[in-house]
Design a protein around this motif. Structure first.
Motif, short mmCIF file in Angstrom:
data_model
loop_
_atom_site.label_atom_id
_atom_site.label_comp_id
_atom_site.label_asym_id
_atom_site.label_seq_id
_atom_site.Cartn_x
_atom_site.Cartn_y
_atom_site.Cartn_z
N VAL A 1 -1.76 0.83 2.57
CA VAL A 1 -1.15 0.96 1.25
C VAL A 1 -2.11 1.69 0.32
CG1 VAL A 1 -0.20 -0.26 -0.75
CG2 VAL A 1 0.13 -1.20 1.55
N CYS B 1 -2.09 7.51 3.60
CA CYS B 1 -1.66 6.11 3.62
C CYS B 1 -0.23 6.02 4.16
CB CYS B 1 -1.76 5.48 2.23
SG CYS B 1 -0.59 6.12 1.01
N ASP B 2 0.15 4.81 4.55
CA ASP B 2 1.51 4.60 5.06
C ASP B 2 2.52 4.43 3.93
OD1 ASP B 2 0.63 4.69 7.72
OD2 ASP B 2 0.12 2.55 7.71
N THR B 3 2.14 3.64 2.91
CA THR B 3 3.02 3.40 1.77
C THR B 3 2.26 3.65 0.48
OG1 THR B 3 4.25 1.68 2.97
CG2 THR B 3 4.46 1.70 0.57
N VAL C 1 2.33 2.99 -3.47
CA VAL C 1 2.92 2.16 -4.53
C VAL C 1 2.51 2.79 -5.85
CG1 VAL C 1 2.97 -0.14 -5.57
CG2 VAL C 1 2.82 0.11 -3.07
N CYS D 1 3.42 9.82 2.58
CA CYS D 1 3.66 8.40 2.78
C CYS D 1 5.06 7.99 2.34
CB CYS D 1 2.63 7.59 1.97
SG CYS D 1 2.70 7.94 0.20
N ARG D 2 5.45 6.77 2.71
CA ARG D 2 6.67 6.16 2.15
C ARG D 2 6.38 5.84 0.70
NH1 ARG D 2 9.25 1.08 1.27
NH2 ARG D 2 7.36 -0.11 1.72
N LYS D 3 7.33 6.13 -0.19
CA LYS D 3 7.11 5.93 -1.62
C LYS D 3 7.80 4.66 -2.11
CE LYS D 3 7.01 10.96 -2.23
NZ LYS D 3 7.33 11.29 -0.83
N PHE D 4 7.06 3.86 -2.85
CA PHE D 4 7.58 2.65 -3.48
C PHE D 4 7.14 2.69 -4.94
CE2 PHE D 4 7.49 -1.66 -5.02
CZ PHE D 4 8.57 -2.28 -4.41
N THR D 5 8.10 2.63 -5.86
CA THR D 5 7.77 2.77 -7.28
C THR D 5 7.97 1.47 -8.05
OG1 THR D 5 10.01 3.58 -7.74
CG2 THR D 5 8.29 5.24 -7.33
N ASP E 1 11.85 0.96 -7.67
CA ASP E 1 12.10 -0.06 -6.65
C ASP E 1 11.80 -1.47 -7.17
OD1 ASP E 1 12.72 1.74 -4.37
OD2 ASP E 1 10.67 2.43 -4.75
N ALA F 1 4.77 -4.44 0.38
CA ALA F 1 4.54 -3.47 1.46
C ALA F 1 3.77 -4.10 2.62
CB ALA F 1 3.77 -2.26 0.91
#
Length: 482
Positions: free
Chosen positions: A194, A225-227, A229, A246-250, A258, A306
């Motif tokens: 993360v 990174c993988d995710t 934030v 990376c996968r995006k998480f907001t 998110d 995550a």
């Protein structure tokens, strides 16, 4: 270890060294080089390590990793980038310790330290994990404290620290990744489960020169990174994530995201809000005041999600988390009717955050005591003066870490931001005297905010760190009957 093993994954341009030779250590500072070392010559921000190859040879270096073929008669290996080479050599030397732990990195101008401490607590209490922490305040292996000199160590020391954490049984590492560390490849080759982005406001432009370059340095994390934030309310987030892999998480208070904070409640001793996702609404409380703490909590909740930790579990831990040293920290003032807070705010945005928060709960005046660091971005100095003028009820301009600059010159750069405003201010150059002045002139219900030093217990003058703990200064003055 054989030189060939140390150089694994480094593209070698030319070499005169026998790759089967035994190397007993690694150094990149000729003053610490020992017999049998591989000396890594790097082009630095201020000096070029290639100029010290001769000294490394005299100290007994067995070989040199460099970008320029050395003039000295010594076995060498030439690589395109010896700074990245040092990072790879460190990982090889210590057996790639980061690969055996879950890695989390936090980058941003403000909030990194608080974020790492909160997340460390959640990992320990929700997962039962042993957590290594690397950051501005200190480094930690579980509960063991290890002093630190900079936010993110040089790559070889960083790999050594990772190895210590691995060998001590750590399962997770939570670390601050400064823009310097990302730009100078101190974390090169480290992959994170993360990456967290807090915010981006003016700081470190003495190094990065432009805000765009500052942002682009932080963006490196999100290609490793993988995710990711990230703060959806920050105007730099789009640029930061433009090339992210990376996968995006907001998370946010305002923008679609998110994870959102709703029903926000800010009190003098805590914050509370409802954490909202597509399918959940969970009440959150953290016993640290300040509107900025909402963002510091949201990024932690996002990172925990995550990593497979539910909002409910995180909420349980956060409700019990103690205060973070040097972040809106209350200094005991027994018998006095005013309050003193210590905060690390050393940038314009940092001062906005803490002063605005204090202004929201202070019954009396909000008094800002602050200076600016020497040998750093000069353009932020009048801006910090203006922040004090715009938000505080009274300002005391003093000295921070002057380093090699004259305190009076730094203060002269701050004052234009205060001049012409209705906010009264005084200049007290000596910081200890400034704190005494603030205490002598405080009125009932005033809140004095000591900005800039935070967790630091020293003042740096001409490359020497002199002991100065603001908690002790306050206590000693009160004990003297003042």
């Amino acid at each position: 270890m054989k030189l060939r093993e140390l150089l694994n994954d480094i593209d070698i341009l030319t070499a005169s060294a026998d790759l089967e030779m035994e190397i007993t250590g690694v150094s990149y500072d000729s003053r610490t080089t020992r017999s049998g070392d591989l000396f890594v010559a790097m082009k630095g921000f201020a000096v070029d390590g290639h100029a010290f190859i001769g000294k490394a040879v005299a100290a007994g270096a067995a070989a040199v990793l460099c970008e320029k073929v050395p003039e000295e008669d010594i076995p060498y290996v030439q690589a395109a980038d010896s700074r990245r080479g040092l990072a790879v050599v460190g990982a090889n030397f210590f057996g790639h310790p980061a690969d055996s732990m879950t890695m989390v990195a936090v980058t941003g101008t403000n909030g990194k330290t608080t974020t790492t401490y909160l997340l460390k607590s959640i990992l320990e209490q929700a997962l039962g994990a042993k957590v290594g922490l690397i950051g501005t305040n200190q480094n930690m292996i579980g509960d063991e404290v290890i002093p630190t000199e900079r936010t993110t160590p040089e790559s070889f020391e960083l790999q050594k620290l990772f190895a210590q954490m691995r060998d001590a049984g750590c399962t997770h590492v939570v670390m601050e990744a400064s823009s310097h560390a990302l730009a100078l490849d101190r974390v090169y080759g480290v992959h994170y489960a993360v990456g967290i982005f807090t915010n981006l406001t003016q700081d470190h432009l003495d190094f990065h020169k432009t805000m765009e370059a500052y942002c682009d340095a932080k963006a490196i994390l999100f290609r490793n990174c993988d995710t990711g934030v990230c703060n959806a309310d920050d105007p730099w987030t789009d640029r930061l994530l433009a090339e992210a892999t990376c996968r995006k998480f907001t998370y946010s208070e305002k923008a679609p995201s998110d994870l959102r904070a709703e029903e926000i409640c800010l009190e003098a001793d805590h914050i509370a809000f409802t954490a909202v996702t597509a399918d959940q609404r969970v009440p959150i409380r953290v016993n640290i005041p300040g509107g900025f703490m909402v963002y510091n909590t949201l990024d932690v909740l996002g990172a925990a999600l995550a990593l497979g930790i539910s909002l409910e579990k995180s909420a349980e831990v956060l409700a019990r988390v103690p205060h973070v040293k040097g972040r809106v920290e209350v200094v005991p003032t027994p018998g006095k009717d005013y309050t003193i807070l210590i905060d690390y705010a050393h940038s314009p945005d940092g001062m906005v955050n803490v002063l605005s928060s204090v202004k929201g709960f202070a019954k009396g005046r909000t008094i800002a005591l602050f200076g600016c660091g020497g040998d750093r971005d000069k353009t932020k100095r009048p801006k910090m003066g203006k922040v004090a003028a715009d938000i505080a009820d009274f300002a005391i301009v003093t000295t921070d870490n002057p380093r090699t600059e004259k305190p009076a010159d730094i203060i002269a750069d701050i004052l234009p931001g205060l001049e012409g405003s209705d906010t009264p201010y005084v200049v007290v150059v000596d910081r200890v005297e400034a704190i005494h002045w603030a205490m002598d002139h405080a009125e009932k219900d005033d809140v004095i905010v000591l900005c800039g030093k935070g967790h630091e217990t020293y003042q740096e003058i001409d490359h020497v760190k002199h002991h100065m703990d603001e908690r002790e200064i306050v206590a000693d003055y009160l004990n003297a009957g003042k």
